[in-house]
Design an enzyme around this catalytic site. Structure first.
Site, PDB file in Angstrom:
ATOM      1  N   GLY A 104      -4.605  10.745  -0.075  1.00 49.08           N
ATOM      2  CA  GLY A 104      -5.297  11.721   0.803  1.00 49.08           C
ATOM      3  C   GLY A 104      -4.837  13.212   0.643  1.00 49.08           C
TER       4      GLY A 104
ATOM      5  N   LYS B  24       0.726  -1.147  -0.076  1.00 42.92           N
ATOM      6  CA  LYS B  24      -0.198  -0.036  -0.090  1.00 42.92           C
ATOM      7  C   LYS B  24       0.938   1.317   0.105  1.00 42.92           C
ATOM      8  CE  LYS B  24      -2.117   3.482   2.072  1.00 42.92           C
ATOM      9  NZ  LYS B  24      -1.938   4.543   3.155  1.00 42.92           N
TER      10      LYS B  24
ATOM     11  N   LYS C 217      -3.198   2.810  10.585  1.00 38.90           N
ATOM     12  CA  LYS C 217      -1.986   1.766  10.051  1.00 38.90           C
ATOM     13  C   LYS C 217      -1.964   0.552  10.763  1.00 38.90           C
ATOM     14  CE  LYS C 217       0.492   4.575   7.540  1.00 38.90           C
ATOM     15  NZ  LYS C 217      -0.355   4.699   6.374  1.00 38.90           N
TER      16      LYS C 217
ATOM     17  N   ASP D 227      -5.584   2.501   4.257  1.00 35.76           N
ATOM     18  CA  ASP D 227      -4.787   1.435   4.910  1.00 35.76           C
ATOM     19  C   ASP D 227      -6.004   0.436   5.380  1.00 35.76           C
ATOM     20  OD1 ASP D 227      -2.488   2.580   5.191  1.00 35.76           O
ATOM     21  OD2 ASP D 227      -3.274   3.961   6.779  1.00 35.76           O
TER      22      ASP D 227
ATOM     23  N   GLY E 166      -0.403   9.097   0.420  1.00 34.65           N
ATOM     24  CA  GLY E 166       0.069  10.281   0.841  1.00 34.65           C
ATOM     25  C   GLY E 166       1.306  10.917   0.030  1.00 34.65           C
TER      26      GLY E 166
HETATM   27  N1  LIG Z   1       4.482   6.425  16.633  1.00 33.36           N
HETATM   28  C1  LIG Z   1       4.361   6.961  15.351  1.00 33.36           C
HETATM   29  N2  LIG Z   1       5.505   6.475  14.544  1.00 33.36           N
HETATM   30  C2  LIG Z   1       5.411   6.835  13.361  1.00 33.36           C
HETATM   31  N3  LIG Z   1       4.609   7.803  12.886  1.00 33.36           N
HETATM   32  C3  LIG Z   1       3.904   8.009  13.391  1.00 33.36           C
HETATM   33  C4  LIG Z   1       3.756   7.583  15.007  1.00 33.36           C
HETATM   34  N4  LIG Z   1       2.707   8.530  15.384  1.00 33.36           N
HETATM   35  C5  LIG Z   1       1.973   9.225  14.308  1.00 33.36           C
HETATM   36  N5  LIG Z   1       2.811   9.173  13.335  1.00 33.36           N
HETATM   37  C6  LIG Z   1       2.475   9.751  12.122  1.00 33.36           C
HETATM   38  O1  LIG Z   1       1.808   9.107  11.255  1.00 33.36           O
HETATM   39  C7  LIG Z   1       2.030   9.654   9.874  1.00 33.36           C
HETATM   40  C8  LIG Z   1       1.755   8.129   8.858  1.00 33.36           C
HETATM   41  O2  LIG Z   1       0.481   8.126   8.728  1.00 33.36           O
HETATM   42  P1  LIG Z   1      -0.295   8.794   7.586  1.00 33.36           P
HETATM   43  O3  LIG Z   1       0.047  10.456   7.336  1.00 33.36           O
HETATM   44  O4  LIG Z   1      -1.639   8.551   7.356  1.00 33.36           O
HETATM   45  O5  LIG Z   1       0.672   7.998   6.368  1.00 33.36           O
HETATM   46  P2  LIG Z   1      -0.052   7.781   4.796  1.00 33.36           P
HETATM   47  O6  LIG Z   1      -0.327   9.171   4.226  1.00 33.36           O
HETATM   48  O7  LIG Z   1       1.289   7.331   4.105  1.00 33.36           O
HETATM   49  O8  LIG Z   1      -0.661   6.594   4.803  1.00 33.36           O
HETATM   50  C9  LIG Z   1       3.567   9.943   9.934  1.00 33.36           C
HETATM   51  O9  LIG Z   1       4.101  10.618   8.882  1.00 33.36           O
HETATM   52  C10 LIG Z   1       3.762  10.371  11.287  1.00 33.36           C
HETATM   53  O10 LIG Z   1       3.541  11.834  11.090  1.00 33.36           O
HETATM   54  C1  LIG Z   2     -12.353   7.313   4.624  1.00 29.88           C
HETATM   55  C2  LIG Z   2     -10.777   7.920   4.171  1.00 29.88           C
HETATM   56  O1  LIG Z   2     -10.111   8.051   5.083  1.00 29.88           O
HETATM   57  N1  LIG Z   2     -10.509   7.946   3.049  1.00 29.88           N
HETATM   58  C3  LIG Z   2      -9.063   8.483   2.593  1.00 29.88           C
HETATM   59  C4  LIG Z   2      -8.504   7.751   1.351  1.00 29.88           C
HETATM   60  C5  LIG Z   2      -7.310   8.058   0.857  1.00 29.88           C
HETATM   61  C6  LIG Z   2      -6.442   7.606   1.893  1.00 29.88           C
HETATM   62  O2  LIG Z   2      -6.403   7.146   2.752  1.00 29.88           O
HETATM   63  O3  LIG Z   2      -4.914   8.298   1.481  1.00 29.88           O
HETATM   64  P1  LIG Z   2      -3.538   8.111   2.381  1.00 29.88           P
HETATM   65  O4  LIG Z   2      -3.214   6.568   2.421  1.00 29.88           O
HETATM   66  O5  LIG Z   2      -2.562   8.889   1.465  1.00 29.88           O
HETATM   67  O6  LIG Z   2      -3.866   8.755   3.590  1.00 29.88           O
HETATM   68  C7  LIG Z   2      -9.291   9.589   2.242  1.00 29.88           C
HETATM   69  O7  LIG Z   2     -10.102  10.349   1.873  1.00 29.88           O
HETATM   70  O8  LIG Z   2      -8.012  10.763   2.490  1.00 29.88           O
END
Ligand SMILES: Nc1ncnc2c1ncn2[C@@H]1O[C@H](COP(=O)(O)OP(=O)(O)O)[C@@H](O)[C@H]1O
Ligand SMILES: CC(=O)N[C@@H](CCC(=O)OP(=O)(O)O)C(=O)O
Length: 273
Positions: free
Chosen positions: A48, A13, A220, A165, A16
């Site tokens: 996102g 996956k 995650k 995720d 971001g």
């Molecule tokens: N304990 C942790 N370890 C690592 N990252 C963390 C932690 N707690 C919060 N985070 C945050 O979670 C972010 C990753 O989640 P997210 O922004 O949703 O990622 P993505 O968009 O790649 O799915 C990291 O960039 C960091 O800012």
């Molecule tokens: C319901 C929900 O949260 N949908 C997400 C889907 C995309 C996503 O999860 O993107 P990242 O992996 O880059 O965060 C959103 O709209 O942002």
């Protein structure tokens, strides 16, 4: 479970910021091509940041609660346009450049997942469950790379936004796959910002309660743990910034943070490590 030509499944996956960094995306895709020598790979993606940028450009305000976007029905056409349209097509185009053979999909294609709204306060957000793996098996046997956007639909055809995720976790559960969640951090970090190499259920609860794990990382680790428990295989949370580390999987080694399953009483099911 393996695809019909004997490779085991790997669901990767991405989301971001990676999608805004063309060079990094290309590097990740090239590593996925190498992983295809051992694995039947499925790529699930978020986007996102792209979604947020489009909603803001259209003057919609949009908020996330614990990493999940609150999605009023009026936002759905634009969320679908960003995720299943722009981002999916851009990843597929880059995958072709990397020498892969991508096919762009959503979670509703081939009936791969079922979805329904379970928390109305989030609006048109779907909770997904695994349903039918035939389409993914057919594509994988044909050496295609399925590229799946996190959009689903409910029983009456309403389009739903799914956290990517969660989407990746459910596709991994569908295929009994190993799961690799790539983010912008090396893995799950402790209070001193050091990488934690392995986490189990009790440690995840404790770090979440202490707010060491926050925001998007909460979704995650919970998705990772649910999947590890269901598949009885380890799940890896790693960085797209160091894609070469993913090659450790080819040697049966770990990368980033390894989320280990709670062992089931049935000892006939082994872990992947
Ligand atoms: N304990 C942790 N370890 C690592 N990252 C963390 C932690 N707690 C919060 N985070 C945050 O979670 C972010 C990753 O989640 P997210 O922004 O949703 O990622 P993505 O968009 O790649 O799915 C990291 O960039 C960091 O800012
Ligand atoms: C319901 C929900 O949260 N949908 C997400 C889907 C995309 C996503 O999860 O993107 P990242 O992996 O880059 O965060 C959103 O709209 O942002």
């Amino acid at each position: 479970m393996a695809n019909t030509i004997g490779k085991s499944w790997l669901v990767a996956k991405v989301g971001g910021a990676l999608l805004k960094d063309g060079a990094a995306l290309q590097s990740v895709l090239q590593v996925l091509q190498q992983l295809q020598t051992r694995y039947a790979v499925v790529l699930v993606h978020g986007g996102g940041d792209t979604t947020q940028a489009l909603l803001e450009a259209l003057d919609f305000s949009s908020e996330k609660i614990d990493g999940v976007r609150v999605t009023p029905k009026a936002h759905i056409p634009y969320v679908v346009g960003a995720l299943a349209g722009t981002v999916n097509s851009e990843i597929c185009a880059q995958a072709k450049v990397a020498g892969l053979n991508p096919v762009g999909l959503t979670l509703l294609d081939g009936g791969m997942c079922k979805a329904q709204i379970t928390e109305p306060r989030f609006g048109s957000v779907g909770k997904v469950s695994p349903a039918d793996s035939n389409l993914l098996t057919m594509l994988s046997n044909g050496d295609y790379l399925p590229v799946v956007a996190s959009i689903a639909c409910d029983e009456v055809g309403n389009l739903l936004n799914v956290n990517a995720d969660d989407a990746a976790a459910v596709v991994a559960q569908l295929l009994s796959a190993e799961l690799l969640l790539l983010s912008d951090v090396a893995g799950v970090l402790d209070q001193d910002k050091q990488l934690i190499s392995q986490l189990d259920s009790a440690q995840i609860s404790s770090l979440t309660e202490q707010n060491v794990i926050q925001g998007g990382m909460v979704v995650k680790v919970n998705s990772a743990l649910a999947t590890a428990n269901q598949t009885q295989k380890s799940v890896f949370i790693s960085s797209w910034k160091t894609p070469e580390q993913m090659l450790a999987l080819l040697k049966g080694q770990s990368c980033g943070t390894c989320i280990v399953p709670n062992l089931q009483a049935d000892s006939s099911k082994g872990t992947s490590l």
